[in-house]
Design an enzyme around this catalytic site. Sequence first.
Site, PDB file in Angstrom:
ATOM      1  CG  ASP A  12     -33.294 -16.492  14.025  1.00 27.19           C
ATOM      2  OD1 ASP A  12     -32.785 -15.623  14.765  1.00 27.19           O
ATOM      3  OD2 ASP A  12     -32.717 -17.565  13.742  1.00 27.19           O
ATOM      4  CB  CYS A  69     -30.303 -15.491  12.212  1.00 30.74           C
ATOM      5  SG  CYS A  69     -28.910 -15.969  11.176  1.00 30.74           S
ATOM      6  CG  HIS A 102     -15.127  -1.786  -3.216  1.00 28.18           C
ATOM      7  ND1 HIS A 102     -13.848  -2.285  -3.144  1.00 28.18           N
ATOM      8  CD2 HIS A 102     -14.998  -0.432  -3.220  1.00 28.18           C
ATOM      9  CE1 HIS A 102     -12.974  -1.280  -3.112  1.00 28.18           C
ATOM     10  NE2 HIS A 102     -13.653  -0.141  -3.141  1.00 28.18           N
TER      11      HIS A 102
HETATM   12  C1  RB5 Z   1     -31.096 -20.722  15.371  1.00 30.47           C
HETATM   13  O1  RB5 Z   1     -30.801 -21.563  16.433  1.00 30.47           O
HETATM   14  C2  RB5 Z   1     -29.853 -20.495  14.515  1.00 30.47           C
HETATM   15  O2  RB5 Z   1     -29.574 -21.644  13.781  1.00 30.47           O
HETATM   16  C3  RB5 Z   1     -30.051 -19.311  13.617  1.00 30.47           C
HETATM   17  O3  RB5 Z   1     -30.320 -18.174  14.384  1.00 30.47           O
HETATM   18  C4  RB5 Z   1     -28.878 -18.936  12.755  1.00 30.47           C
HETATM   19  O4  RB5 Z   1     -27.693 -18.854  13.454  1.00 30.47           O
HETATM   20  C5  RB5 Z   1     -28.743 -19.654  11.464  1.00 30.47           C
HETATM   21  O5  RB5 Z   1     -27.921 -19.358  10.595  1.00 30.47           O
END
Ligand code: RB5
Length: 149
Positions: A12, A69, A102
């Site tokens: 993301d 993320c 594993h």
């Molecule tokens: C985005 O702000 C954040 O929530 C996302 O990158 C992540 O950490 C979610 O699990």
Amino acid sequence: MTKAKRIVLSSDHAAIELRQTIAKHIETLGFEAVDIGPTTPESTHYPKHGEAAARKVASGDCDLGIILCGTGQGIMMSANKVKGIRCGVCSETFSAKMIRAHNNANMLSIGARVTGPDLAIEIVDAFLKSDFEGGRHGTRVDLMEAIAN
Ligand code: RB5
């Protein structure tokens, strides 16, 4: 000559720079990086990026996946919703090795707000250099897969 393993990468908005650093790095190791973005910094939703990468692995288009993320957690949970995906979040190298050895993990998740770039590269290396050991671990992975409905 054997074909280079294709590794899909996605993230993301929280992990674009680290994802691109990892993509460049794995190319230097001889892997083919299939970086499906995003490339612009607007806020986006990790489930769609986790799913997109997971579909590429589940379909066989890519051999393995690396997703990121902020924490690595949300995108990992999203990828694991796709049948056939085994993805773990790692913030140290031992687990990155063991989820391959594993658990036959086919995807690795990293939190860009948790793990610095140098350690992230070491985690990626540990994941990509490890192979599934099979044997009793195969029985367990089969049992895990049988849970999916
Ligand atoms: C985005 O702000 C954040 O929530 C996302 O990158 C992540 O950490 C979610 O699990």
